[in-house]
Design a protein around this motif. Structure first.
Motif, short mmCIF file in Angstrom:
data_model
loop_
_atom_site.label_atom_id
_atom_site.label_comp_id
_atom_site.label_asym_id
_atom_site.label_seq_id
_atom_site.Cartn_x
_atom_site.Cartn_y
_atom_site.Cartn_z
N THR A 167 38.85 92.36 27.59
CA THR A 167 39.51 93.47 26.92
C THR A 167 40.73 93.00 26.14
OG1 THR A 167 38.76 95.02 28.63
CG2 THR A 167 40.60 95.73 27.22
N LEU A 168 41.53 92.15 26.75
CA LEU A 168 42.71 91.60 26.07
C LEU A 168 42.30 90.74 24.88
CD1 LEU A 168 44.95 90.61 29.14
CD2 LEU A 168 45.29 92.50 27.55
N LEU A 169 41.23 89.95 25.04
CA LEU A 169 40.77 89.11 23.94
C LEU A 169 40.25 89.95 22.78
CD1 LEU A 169 38.94 86.25 25.91
CD2 LEU A 169 41.14 86.12 24.74
N ILE A 170 39.52 91.03 23.09
CA ILE A 170 39.02 91.92 22.04
C ILE A 170 40.18 92.56 21.30
CG2 ILE A 170 37.81 94.10 21.62
CD1 ILE A 170 35.89 93.31 23.88
N PHE A 171 41.18 93.02 22.07
CA PHE A 171 42.35 93.62 21.43
C PHE A 171 43.09 92.60 20.57
CE2 PHE A 171 46.90 94.51 21.31
CZ PHE A 171 46.91 95.80 20.79
N LEU A 172 43.22 91.38 21.07
CA LEU A 172 43.98 90.35 20.36
C LEU A 172 43.31 89.91 19.07
CD1 LEU A 172 46.39 88.36 20.37
CD2 LEU A 172 44.97 86.78 21.69
N PHE A 173 41.97 89.75 19.11
CA PHE A 173 41.26 89.19 17.97
C PHE A 173 40.57 90.24 17.08
CE2 PHE A 173 41.40 85.57 20.94
CZ PHE A 173 41.99 84.63 20.11
N ASP B 173 39.66 93.22 47.47
CA ASP B 173 39.80 92.00 46.67
C ASP B 173 38.67 91.88 45.64
OD1 ASP B 173 42.09 91.26 47.99
OD2 ASP B 173 41.02 90.08 49.51
N ARG B 174 37.49 92.32 46.02
CA ARG B 174 36.37 92.29 45.07
C ARG B 174 36.64 93.19 43.88
NH1 ARG B 174 30.55 92.12 48.23
NH2 ARG B 174 30.95 90.23 49.47
N ARG B 175 37.23 94.34 44.13
CA ARG B 175 37.56 95.24 43.03
C ARG B 175 38.60 94.62 42.12
NH1 ARG B 175 38.02 101.23 45.94
NH2 ARG B 175 35.80 101.40 46.52
N LYS B 176 39.57 93.95 42.72
CA LYS B 176 40.60 93.29 41.91
C LYS B 176 39.98 92.21 41.03
CE LYS B 176 44.53 94.04 45.02
NZ LYS B 176 45.55 93.39 45.88
N ILE B 177 39.05 91.44 41.61
CA ILE B 177 38.37 90.39 40.83
C ILE B 177 37.56 91.01 39.71
CG2 ILE B 177 36.63 88.56 40.93
CD1 ILE B 177 37.55 88.03 43.83
N GLY B 178 36.88 92.15 40.02
CA GLY B 178 36.10 92.84 39.01
C GLY B 178 36.97 93.31 37.86
N TRP B 179 38.12 93.93 38.20
CA TRP B 179 39.04 94.38 37.16
C TRP B 179 39.59 93.21 36.35
CZ3 TRP B 179 39.27 98.91 35.16
CH2 TRP B 179 38.96 100.04 35.92
N LEU B 180 39.76 92.07 37.00
CA LEU B 180 40.24 90.87 36.30
C LEU B 180 39.22 90.42 35.25
CD1 LEU B 180 42.43 88.69 36.05
CD2 LEU B 180 41.19 87.37 37.78
N PHE B 181 37.93 90.44 35.62
CA PHE B 181 36.88 90.05 34.68
C PHE B 181 36.81 91.03 33.50
CE2 PHE B 181 35.11 87.41 38.13
CZ PHE B 181 34.80 86.27 37.40
N ILE B 182 37.13 92.31 33.75
CA ILE B 182 37.14 93.29 32.67
C ILE B 182 38.40 93.14 31.82
CG2 ILE B 182 37.27 95.77 32.14
CD1 ILE B 182 35.61 96.27 34.65
N LEU B 183 39.52 92.85 32.47
CA LEU B 183 40.79 92.78 31.76
C LEU B 183 40.84 91.64 30.75
CD1 LEU B 183 43.67 93.84 31.46
CD2 LEU B 183 44.36 92.27 33.31
#
Length: 292
Positions: free
Chosen positions: A19-25, A6-16
């Motif tokens: 990353t999506l905002l950088i791609f979007l803007f 679950d910690r890894r999933k949370i970590g990937w969520l913080f990265i995701l």
């Protein structure tokens, strides 16, 4: 208790999310701008023209003039500003200098002034009946006013002076910070060996400042290639197109002339490519010097 999975999933969520905002803007607008550069027209009346906009650049005398002007500002202004920034940093880092805080504030203060406000001040200073001409005539150094803003060479000099005044203090802060991180014992050892001030600067200070010199050169190059406010407010790109820059030409294509967003996007991508090329060259040269 949260499991390791679950910690890894949370970590990937913080990265995701970022990353999506950088791609979007960032990346999506860049991709969209590139697609527009392959079209011609304005608003919703865009039609696909392929690489015609890029071929048009080579036949556009205004683009060529703006490109030359931007390179002139880059070649003359950036080295002058970097040398002045380093000079002020070295002088204001002297331990025996009194009121260092006041002098540092005076040099740095222009970099926090409004771009529009200081540009207008320079415009009035160098007007035909401005303070500069009046002072030169009072001292009998000139017989008649210099047409600072109406001459193709003098107008470039005014722009270079304005940019240098505005950004020297900003770059000085980086050099000053780097100087304060140099171990004082190195200079003490040089003093014991009888090294002169010039020897200490060329053999100790300058080599240790190479990373900062590289950083400030790259950022200053990028800023100069995007030069807009000063030419827009001081000379409006004149006289003729003598001080027109690439950024101002992009603005004119999109909002001043008959709107041509496709061609404006093509010019903007040329600016991006030039920035990438010059920055890469500076990184390679700086890396070789660092290795040496």
């Amino acid at each position: 208790m949260v499991s390791e999975k679950d910690r890894r999933k949370i970590g990937w969520l913080f990265i995701l999310i970022p990353t999506l905002l950088i791609f979007l803007f960032y990346f999506y607008p860049m991709l969209q701008a590139f697609l527009i550069s392959l079209q011609s027209g304005s608003g919703t009346n865009l039609k696909f023209v392929g690489g015609s906009n890029y071929q048009r650049l080579l036949r556009d005398p205004v683009f060529i003039e703006a490109f030359k002007n931007t390179l002139i500002f880059l070649i003359f202004q950036v080295p002058i500003m970097i040398v002045l920034a380093m000079f002020f940093a070295v002088v204001l880092n002297e331990r025996t200098l009194k009121w260092k805080g006041i002098f540092r504030t005076i040099v740095y203060l222009p970099s926090v002034t409004s771009l529009v406000a200081y540009s207008l001040v320079f415009k009035y200073l160098f007007a035909n009946n401005g303070i500069i001409n009046n002072l030169l005539m009072d001292f009998h150094w000139i017989d008649q006013p210099i047409l600072w803003l109406s001459h193709p060479v003098w107008s470039k000099i005014v722009i270079i002076l304005a940019i240098t005044w505005r950004w020297t203090g900003y770059n000085m802060i980086f050099f000053l910070s780097a100087l304060q991180n140099i171990e004082p014992s190195i200079y003490e050892a040089a003093d014991i060996d009888g090294a002169s001030a010039w020897t200490k600067f060329t053999r100790i200070t300058a080599p240790l400042l190479k990373p900062v010199i590289l950083f400030t050169t790259i950022t200053s190059t990028i800023g100069t290639l995007q030069l807009f406010d000063e030419t827009m407010n001081i000379t409006q790109g004149g006289p003729g197109n003598a001080t027109l820059t690439l950024s101002q030409y992009i603005y004119n294509l999109g909002f001043k002339y008959t709107p041509d967003f496709g061609y404006a996007s093509a010019v903007s991508f040329v600016v991006a490519v030039v920035i990438i090329i010059l920055s890469s060259i500076q990184l390679v040269v700086g890396g070789k010097n660092e290795a040496a």
